[in-house]
Design a protein around this motif. Structure first.
Motif, mmCIF file in Angstrom:
data_model
loop_
_atom_site.group_PDB
_atom_site.id
_atom_site.type_symbol
_atom_site.label_atom_id
_atom_site.label_comp_id
_atom_site.label_asym_id
_atom_site.label_seq_id
_atom_site.Cartn_x
_atom_site.Cartn_y
_atom_site.Cartn_z
ATOM 1 N N ARG A 27 0.832 -1.203 0.000
ATOM 2 C CA ARG A 27 0.000 0.000 0.000
ATOM 3 C C ARG A 27 0.868 1.254 0.000
ATOM 4 N NH1 ARG A 27 -3.092 1.667 3.620
ATOM 5 N NH2 ARG A 27 -2.241 0.616 5.448
ATOM 6 N N SER A 28 0.408 2.273 -0.721
ATOM 7 C CA SER A 28 1.124 3.540 -0.777
ATOM 8 C C SER A 28 1.204 4.167 0.615
ATOM 9 C CB SER A 28 0.400 4.496 -1.731
ATOM 10 O OG SER A 28 0.876 5.808 -1.574
ATOM 11 N N LYS A 29 2.308 4.851 0.883
ATOM 12 C CA LYS A 29 2.453 5.538 2.164
ATOM 13 C C LYS A 29 1.446 6.679 2.299
ATOM 14 C CE LYS A 29 7.365 4.441 2.763
ATOM 15 N NZ LYS A 29 8.737 4.993 2.923
ATOM 16 N N ARG A 30 0.895 7.106 1.162
ATOM 17 C CA ARG A 30 -0.111 8.174 1.206
ATOM 18 C C ARG A 30 -1.480 7.652 1.622
ATOM 19 N NH1 ARG A 30 0.183 11.169 -4.482
ATOM 20 N NH2 ARG A 30 0.094 9.013 -5.204
ATOM 21 N N TRP A 31 -1.646 6.335 1.581
ATOM 22 C CA TRP A 31 -2.934 5.704 1.873
ATOM 23 C C TRP A 31 -3.026 5.444 3.376
ATOM 24 C CZ3 TRP A 31 -4.593 0.482 -0.836
ATOM 25 C CH2 TRP A 31 -5.810 0.058 -0.303
ATOM 26 N N LEU A 32 -3.846 6.215 4.051
ATOM 27 C CA LEU A 32 -4.023 6.064 5.492
ATOM 28 C C LEU A 32 -5.221 5.153 5.748
ATOM 29 C CD1 LEU A 32 -2.955 6.999 8.240
ATOM 30 C CD2 LEU A 32 -4.614 8.853 8.169
ATOM 31 N N SER A 33 -4.981 4.016 6.349
ATOM 32 C CA SER A 33 -6.041 3.032 6.557
ATOM 33 C C SER A 33 -7.026 3.483 7.625
ATOM 34 C CB SER A 33 -5.433 1.690 6.963
ATOM 35 O OG SER A 33 -6.456 0.758 7.271
ATOM 36 N N THR A 34 -8.314 3.213 7.372
ATOM 37 C CA THR A 34 -9.351 3.511 8.364
ATOM 38 C C THR A 34 -9.984 2.229 8.902
ATOM 39 O OG1 THR A 34 -11.005 3.721 6.606
ATOM 40 C CG2 THR A 34 -9.908 5.739 7.334
ATOM 41 N N SER A 35 -9.373 1.090 8.594
ATOM 42 C CA SER A 35 -9.942 -0.170 9.080
ATOM 43 C C SER A 35 -8.960 -0.957 9.942
ATOM 44 C CB SER A 35 -10.387 -1.033 7.895
ATOM 45 O OG SER A 35 -9.297 -1.303 7.048
ATOM 46 N N VAL A 36 -7.759 -0.415 10.124
ATOM 47 C CA VAL A 36 -6.749 -1.081 10.944
ATOM 48 C C VAL A 36 -6.310 -0.119 12.047
ATOM 49 C CG1 VAL A 36 -4.471 -2.163 10.974
ATOM 50 C CG2 VAL A 36 -5.944 -2.414 8.960
ATOM 51 N N PRO A 37 -6.337 -0.533 13.304
ATOM 52 C CA PRO A 37 -5.872 0.342 14.387
ATOM 53 C C PRO A 37 -4.433 0.792 14.153
ATOM 54 C CG PRO A 37 -7.016 -1.575 15.274
ATOM 55 C CD PRO A 37 -6.842 -1.825 13.807
ATOM 56 N N VAL A 38 -4.108 1.988 14.605
ATOM 57 C CA VAL A 38 -2.787 2.573 14.369
ATOM 58 C C VAL A 38 -1.673 1.643 14.832
ATOM 59 C CG1 VAL A 38 -1.266 4.506 14.943
ATOM 60 C CG2 VAL A 38 -3.701 4.915 14.532
ATOM 61 N N GLU A 39 -1.865 0.988 15.972
ATOM 62 C CA GLU A 39 -0.801 0.139 16.509
ATOM 63 C C GLU A 39 -0.561 -1.121 15.674
ATOM 64 O OE1 GLU A 39 -4.671 -0.765 18.758
ATOM 65 O OE2 GLU A 39 -3.559 1.011 18.047
ATOM 66 N N LYS A 40 -1.474 -1.426 14.738
ATOM 67 C CA LYS A 40 -1.316 -2.628 13.914
ATOM 68 C C LYS A 40 -0.978 -2.309 12.454
ATOM 69 C CE LYS A 40 -4.479 -5.454 16.688
ATOM 70 N NZ LYS A 40 -5.695 -6.320 16.665
ATOM 71 N N LEU A 41 -0.725 -1.039 12.147
ATOM 72 C CA LEU A 41 -0.498 -0.643 10.757
ATOM 73 C C LEU A 41 0.747 -1.272 10.145
ATOM 74 C CD1 LEU A 41 -1.479 3.142 10.758
ATOM 75 C CD2 LEU A 41 -2.648 1.267 9.600
ATOM 76 N N LYS A 42 1.726 -1.642 10.978
ATOM 77 C CA LYS A 42 2.966 -2.205 10.449
ATOM 78 C C LYS A 42 2.938 -3.727 10.366
ATOM 79 C CE LYS A 42 5.930 1.662 11.752
ATOM 80 N NZ LYS A 42 7.177 2.099 12.445
ATOM 81 N N GLN A 43 1.805 -4.315 10.721
ATOM 82 C CA GLN A 43 1.676 -5.753 10.553
ATOM 83 C C GLN A 43 1.511 -6.086 9.071
ATOM 84 O OE1 GLN A 43 -1.462 -7.267 13.038
ATOM 85 N NE2 GLN A 43 -0.475 -6.618 14.952
ATOM 86 N N ASN A 44 1.912 -7.282 8.693
ATOM 87 C CA ASN A 44 1.965 -7.649 7.273
ATOM 88 C C ASN A 44 0.614 -7.501 6.580
ATOM 89 O OD1 ASN A 44 3.698 -8.792 5.111
ATOM 90 N ND2 ASN A 44 2.126 -10.386 5.116
ATOM 91 N N ASP A 45 -0.475 -7.961 7.226
ATOM 92 C CA ASP A 45 -1.796 -7.896 6.599
ATOM 93 C C ASP A 45 -2.245 -6.463 6.348
ATOM 94 O OD1 ASP A 45 -1.895 -10.592 6.590
ATOM 95 O OD2 ASP A 45 -3.337 -10.799 8.232
ATOM 96 N N ALA A 46 -1.732 -5.532 7.151
ATOM 97 C CA ALA A 46 -2.143 -4.137 7.016
ATOM 98 C C ALA A 46 -1.304 -3.375 6.001
ATOM 99 C CB ALA A 46 -2.064 -3.436 8.365
ATOM 100 N N MET A 47 -0.151 -3.899 5.643
ATOM 101 C CA MET A 47 0.769 -3.171 4.774
ATOM 102 C C MET A 47 0.479 -3.390 3.294
ATOM 103 S SD MET A 47 4.348 -3.744 6.861
ATOM 104 C CE MET A 47 5.299 -2.789 5.682
ATOM 105 N N TYR A 48 -0.285 -4.439 2.976
ATOM 106 C CA TYR A 48 -0.532 -4.773 1.576
ATOM 107 C C TYR A 48 -2.010 -4.618 1.223
ATOM 108 C CZ TYR A 48 4.185 -6.638 1.178
ATOM 109 O OH TYR A 48 5.545 -6.760 1.147
#
Length: 535
Positions: A479-500
């Protein structure tokens, strides 16, 4: 010139020109006169009025025209009236006898239809009128719901022979730029021998048709009074396309020490007077603020939401790209976003693809005018119903509303400190909305096609959705660094499932709450937010 003077002196009509054919000149003249009669060149009307598409059409009025179209490379153009994509003509043969008989003033509707179909795949004679309308019917009106507007420049200025093609192009460009289609003059009784006219798929424009296109103007100056002076000048005069183009060229670059800035959105009314749709002037520092694109979710759809936007070429091009992808799946995206049928979005699939296509096209428009986002954030949507569910927007934040909700209701979207979206069984949602309203708390059901999104009621959809997603997204992309997820808690953003951007990521979107409020806390103070939605 000599032949024209003689015909004028003798008050005779029809073609007049000099012929040099030695001793056979008189016979050649006789032959050309016969050809002119057979081809209809002598069929002048009796009152000087060309009654295109009228039941009582009785011939043409010849006229003269000098038309000029200026072409240049797109990258060099300061003002673009239209982009030339494809040119083709099926009637460029010499004026021999066979051509004049077959193609003089009469056009074979089958041949015109074939030509028009081929052209678009690649990029007031009574019989002539009917043939043209039949061709329009065949090519443009087979499954049409909104009427095809048909006018005639010939009815306004007469038959200009070889210049007619350019005059028609200029009429269309003028109509596109001004939002005004010229009336079809002298057509009191539109002919009814064409099925598309009788059933309303074709409409002859009998009066000036106005559909104004708004124009955005941005201005900067050292002082606010300078900005106001320019905007007032625009408001107090008719819109001048060349002036607007000049202003865009002047102010497209950042000017040092221009701390006063403003914009206006202007359009022309039916009397060609300038209307101000929106205007704002203020002073700003020279700090470059981050730009965020905010994408809406379910509930932002509305009937006919793409009709006016389709007049923007960049927007229309993006929709047509979407159409190529969706057509093989049996989805007509153009019909979905332009239909005036109030039941269009009762089908939840139409809502999803409609909102998404609108957002894709609007993003292209913003990028084309130089607005590239630093970050992106949005609400997410998916589908698959298992109960008769409902959703509701309420005027309380997650912390407050979560304490009031019945156990059957989930907080599907954390929208902000004073806004949330609820999801649950339809009857319970409806009852809770009534209770909140009675307490003076804003609460309103959201159109969601009876699907309780982002709640436990669609948990069974997870495995199915994941399997389908894995079949489509076989190689997940980072995922682009410009894409801020709204479905993954901030503390889990660096987990593999959240990065792709993977099937797992989008399945999580479907099953869990939208954390828009939590994600929005990462937006820097002073950032510029642009909502991209069908509103």
């Amino acid at each position: 010139m000599l032949a024209n003077r003689i015909s004028y002196w003798m008050n005779v009509t029809g073609p007049s020109f000099c012929i040099d054919s030695s001793c056979s000149g008189s016979v050649v003249a006789l032959k050309l006169a016969q050809d002119a009669i057979l081809s209809g060149q002598f069929q002048q009307n009796s009152d000087g009025k060309t009654k295109c598409y009228d039941t009582n059409a009785d011939g043409q009025s010849l006229s003269e025209s000098v038309s000029v179209i200026y072409l240049q490379k797109y990258k060099d153009a300061r003002r673009v009236y239209a982009q030339l994509c494809h040119v083709e003509t099926g009637y460029s043969k010499g004026l021999d006898e066979e051509f004049m008989v077959n193609f003089g003033h009469y056009r074979d509707p089958e041949k015109i239809s074939k030509f028009l179909s081929s052209f678009y795949d690649d990029a007031a004679h009574p019989d002539t009128d009917k043939a043209e309308l039949q061709a329009f019917e065949e090519v443009f009106c087979k499954e049409r719901t909104n009427p095809l507007l048909v006018g005639s420049v010939t009815s306004n200025m007469g038959f200009t022979k070889s210049v007619s093609g350019l005059n028609g192009i200029i009429k269309i460009i003028h109509g596109y730029q001004t939002g005004v289609l010229a009336a079809n003059l002298n057509c009191d009784n539109p002919r009814q021998d064409v099925a598309a006219i009788r059933d309303g798929r074709i409409k002859i424009v009998l009066s000036k048709y106005v559909s104004g296109l708004p124009y955005l103007v941005t201005i900067s100056s050292r002082q606010e009074s300078g900005v106001e002076r320019v905007l007032n000048n625009i408001k107090n005069n008719n819109l001048d396309m060349e002036e607007l183009a000049l202003l865009r060229e002047v102010y497209k670059m950042r000017t040092s020490n221009h701390l006063a800035r403003g914009f206006g959105i202007f359009a022309s009314d039916i009397n060609n007077k300038t209307e101000t749709l929106c205007e704002k002037v203020g002073s700003y520092d020279e700090i470059k603020r981050p730009l965020w694109f905010v994408y809406s979710g379910m509930g932002s759809q509305w009937t006919g939401m793409g009709v006016q936007l389709m007049r923007i070429p960049i927007f229309a091009a993006a929709i047509l790209r979407c159409d190529k992808v969706l057509k093989p799946k049996g989805i007509d995206i153009v019909e979905i976003i332009t239909s005036n049928d109030e039941k269009t979005f009762d089908n939840i699939l139409n809502a999803f693809v409609g909102i998404t296509a609108i957002q894709i096209a609007l993003t292209d428009v913003l990028l084309a005018v130089g607005l590239a986002p630093d970050k992106m954030i949005g609400l997410v949507s998916s589908q698959l119903p298992f109960i008769k569910g409902s959703m509701a927007a309420v005027g309380l934040g997650y912390k407050e509303i979560s304490k009031l909700c019945p156990p059957e209701i989930a907080v599907a979207c954390h929208n902000g400190p004073d806004s949330s979206t609820l999801s649950g069984p339809a009857e319970i949602i409806q009852k809770f909305v009534q209770e909140l309203t009675a307490q003076g708390i804003f609460a309103k059901e959201v159109k969601c096609a009876n699907i309780a999104y982002h709640s436990q009621y669609i948990a069974k959809a997870g495995p199915v959705f994941l399997k389908m997603g894995q079949a489509i997204v076989k190689t997940p992309k980072l995922r682009s660094k410009r894409w801020l997820s709204t479905s993954v808690p901030v503390e889990k953003l660096k987990q593999n499932d959240a990065m792709y951007s993977s099937a797992e990521y989008h399945t999580n979107n479907l099953l869990n709450s939208v954390l828009f409020e939590e994600a929005s806390r990462m937006i820097a103070s002073g950032a510029v937010l642009v909502e991209i939605a069908p509103h």
